[in-house]
Design a protein around this motif. Sequence first.
Motif, PDB file in Angstrom:
ATOM      1  N   UNK B  23     -14.493 -38.204  91.768  1.00 35.56           N
ATOM      2  CA  UNK B  23     -14.241 -36.777  91.950  1.00 35.56           C
ATOM      3  C   UNK B  23     -15.218 -36.153  92.939  1.00 35.56           C
ATOM      4  N   UNK B  27     -14.360 -34.148  96.611  1.00 36.75           N
ATOM      5  CA  UNK B  27     -14.784 -32.812  97.037  1.00 36.75           C
ATOM      6  C   UNK B  27     -15.030 -32.776  98.546  1.00 36.75           C
ATOM      7  N   UNK B  98     -21.553 -38.902  82.550  1.00 35.41           N
ATOM      8  CA  UNK B  98     -20.939 -39.149  81.246  1.00 35.41           C
ATOM      9  C   UNK B  98     -20.949 -40.633  80.889  1.00 35.41           C
ATOM     10  N   UNK B 141     -20.947 -32.079  88.387  1.00 37.03           N
ATOM     11  CA  UNK B 141     -19.805 -32.907  87.961  1.00 37.03           C
ATOM     12  C   UNK B 141     -18.562 -32.044  88.013  1.00 37.03           C
ATOM     13  N   UNK B 142     -17.918 -31.948  89.181  1.00 34.34           N
ATOM     14  CA  UNK B 142     -18.295 -32.583  90.439  1.00 34.34           C
ATOM     15  C   UNK B 142     -19.326 -31.752  91.199  1.00 34.34           C
ATOM     16  N   UNK B 199     -18.753 -21.599  87.697  1.00 35.03           N
ATOM     17  CA  UNK B 199     -17.298 -21.563  87.524  1.00 35.03           C
ATOM     18  C   UNK B 199     -16.867 -21.697  86.059  1.00 35.03           C
ATOM     19  N   UNK B 200     -17.666 -22.367  85.232  1.00 36.78           N
ATOM     20  CA  UNK B 200     -17.208 -22.667  83.875  1.00 36.78           C
ATOM     21  C   UNK B 200     -17.131 -21.415  83.006  1.00 36.78           C
ATOM     22  N   UNK B 202     -16.818 -18.427  83.950  1.00 33.40           N
ATOM     23  CA  UNK B 202     -15.751 -17.578  84.498  1.00 33.40           C
ATOM     24  C   UNK B 202     -14.382 -18.053  84.024  1.00 33.40           C
ATOM     25  N   UNK B 203     -14.246 -19.353  83.778  1.00 34.17           N
ATOM     26  CA  UNK B 203     -12.979 -19.906  83.313  1.00 34.17           C
ATOM     27  C   UNK B 203     -12.896 -20.000  81.798  1.00 34.17           C
ATOM     28  N   UNK B 204     -13.860 -19.403  81.103  1.00 36.18           N
ATOM     29  CA  UNK B 204     -13.772 -19.347  79.643  1.00 36.18           C
ATOM     30  C   UNK B 204     -14.413 -20.520  78.920  1.00 36.18           C
ATOM     31  N   UNK B 205     -15.285 -21.268  79.609  1.00 35.35           N
ATOM     32  CA  UNK B 205     -15.936 -22.413  78.976  1.00 35.35           C
ATOM     33  C   UNK B 205     -17.447 -22.296  79.166  1.00 35.35           C
ATOM     34  N   UNK B 208     -21.860 -26.718  80.452  1.00 36.81           N
ATOM     35  CA  UNK B 208     -22.155 -28.017  79.825  1.00 36.81           C
ATOM     36  C   UNK B 208     -23.364 -28.681  80.457  1.00 36.81           C
ATOM     37  N   UNK B 238     -25.579 -33.109  71.416  1.00 33.37           N
ATOM     38  CA  UNK B 238     -24.474 -33.709  72.172  1.00 33.37           C
ATOM     39  C   UNK B 238     -24.307 -33.018  73.514  1.00 33.37           C
ATOM     40  N   UNK B 242     -24.781 -34.775  77.341  1.00 34.50           N
ATOM     41  CA  UNK B 242     -23.453 -35.077  77.886  1.00 34.50           C
ATOM     42  C   UNK B 242     -23.483 -35.703  79.280  1.00 34.50           C
ATOM     43  N   UNK B 243     -24.217 -35.117  80.210  1.00 32.06           N
ATOM     44  CA  UNK B 243     -24.254 -35.629  81.585  1.00 32.06           C
ATOM     45  C   UNK B 243     -25.558 -36.370  81.895  1.00 32.06           C
TER      46      UNK B 243
END
Lengths: 424, 250
Positions: B23, B27, B98, B141-142, B199-200, B202-205, B208, B238, B242-243
């Motif tokens: 990924x 990019x 990951x 990531x990415x 970005x995360x 902003x997208x509701x997540x 991480x 966790x 994660x990364x």
Amino acid sequence: MKIDLNVDVHHLTRVEGHGNIHVRVRAGKVEEARWDVVETPRFFEVMLKGKHYTTAGILSARICGICSIGHCLASVRATESAFGLEVPEAAKKLRLLAKHGETLQSHVLHLFFLAAPDFLGAPSVLPLVEKAPEAVKLAVRLKGAGNRLCDAVAGRTTHPVSLQVGGVAVLPPRARLLALRDELERTLPDLAAAADLIAGFDVPRFERETEFVSLRGESEYPFIGGRLVSSDGVARAEHEYREMTNEYAVASSTSKWCRLSRASFAVGPLARFNNNHRLLHAEAKKLAARLGLEPVCHNPFMANVARLVECVHVTHDAIRLLEETAAMGEVKTMADVAPRAGEGVGAVEVPRGILYHHYAYDGDGRIARANCVIPTTQNNANIHHDLPVLAERFAVDGMTDEKLELLCSMLVRSYDPCISCSVH
Amino acid sequence: MKYLGIEPKRLRFAVFEFTGCEGCELQLANKEETLLAFLGAVDVVEFREVSSARNGAYDVALVDGAISRTDEVERLREIRARAKVLVALGSCACFGGVNRMKNACDLDQANREVYGDHPKETLPTRAIHEVVPVDLKIPGCPVSKAEVERIVQHLLFEVPYQFPVYPVCLECKQHFTVCLFDKGQLCLGPITRGGCDAPCPAGGLGCWGCRGKAADANIDEFRSIARERAHGEREIAERLGFFGGFEEHS
Ligand code: SF4
Ligand code: SF4
Ligand code: SF4
């Protein structure tokens, strides 16, 4: 004429991941022809074990950088089916939009960046920036439109963030949806120009009869969930996917292989087209007819035409969906999630074919067992069995090692293999 | 790519991939608004995923993916020997990504589970700097293409690049995103290095932590705030693991 030929491709280029081709022809007879996947395994099924349902989709997306949206959707669908959850109508539409964006960007990437150089006699798209600037610019516009659609709906093009268990976390603003609709309408002439370009490609004349497996659409060309079908007449429900895939490990490859009614079967744009052509948008049907793509087509090289036909279909369908979602107003896009013990399967048509995720959950919303069956895994045996027939067919007067290497490479590329994904 | 009429240097780039989803490489072909300018500014001499041209002479090697098999160790050493500058592209290359989560499992058993009687060779996952010296690490990531573009500009004009020292929260606030951590989601934004443009959230997540630890981040303090907000030990551990960007090796 008894001809000797050797093809030995180590780490085939212009495909995702690592695979090798070996062909040996002696006195006109094919002695060996093989496709081996040598990608490093990552053990996703093992890493998914113990993961919470809120994490599963995020981890599964990392199986593949190109179809991360498809993996995420198959993953959340498997979880939702295990939890007995229905997602809101609005979320279904948004998910399909993200899916269409991914199909468009992936198919355009393949057609122009990976496949076109073979037909235009270039090692890559880079020299084409100067030699065929208009073609490259239109590819960039089309790919950009697909990616902007993914960005708007999934929050990102690679490794989506808004596609979550229960639905879609954020409803994009109306103005953004309408701007995307306008952009897609402006790309329709680009798709027509792409068709003119591809009509000029000299598609190798080659056929090998095989079985085609895909989702079976009822009223729409299928992308997310539903019944499974094969062109040899096998029909199964989504949760019976194992009877459709029959995955097995082989010694020579880090990717598994699959079989159904014959030694191999194929999934992907050609399989979807062969099994569901009647459900395509009228403009997509017109294009298929113009480019000589007719069901049931057994020429794997025609997958490139099927890709363009699908680009036309998803662009028109996305325009419709953008209008519908823009007209929805402030609706609910997430269902309430209540984890429970159980199993679920999610089947999604990703650019390279049908993808399955299957999870068993414990009572705490954590995965006890996971299984993922990847499109390229399903295609590997078919590629392998195509090669000797291709070599046989072209082991004729005037054939050279170089020409046969190009044909074999083009054959493998026509499946647009996603090798790291197939190994996962 | 000229600035005030001055021609930058031309550098030869090569791109290589190891254990990962590719990924990050993808990019390089994204951000279509500036793609043609980007491709015009760099000489890409080797990039297996998009080109059949092969050329051992390059200045900058962009390497994506982690290392998890013997042949990868050897291939990476060869690349290191040829490249003037070796760049780790993405969280798999920088931290193991990951893929590193498999290191917590018994690898023989993992092999049996996935491949049955046909086990495959595999090593515990390592970041590339654990195998060869690395000159520059671009996490994500990415990776963010916008950041890669900025870094390439700095390379071409021979100006050192400064990674942001502030955490993701700052960029998140600049977008007026409603704070998800305040609303009950776990979010690593306060301790993760910025530069992705958040970005995360902003997208509701929640974040991480794919870009790894921010400079001067106080992880212990963050843990105790997260616990106060009813996030369990296991969830926090966790998320941080994660990364691989919050561990010793990163
Ligand atoms: S860092 Fe993420 S996007 Fe990049 S190769 Fe690894 S998994 Fe893929
Ligand atoms: S959502 Fe996360 S990144 Fe954004 S402000 Fe809140 S804690 Fe920081
Ligand atoms: S918000 Fe966090 S997880 Fe998302 S890209 Fe930025 S650092 Fe990575």
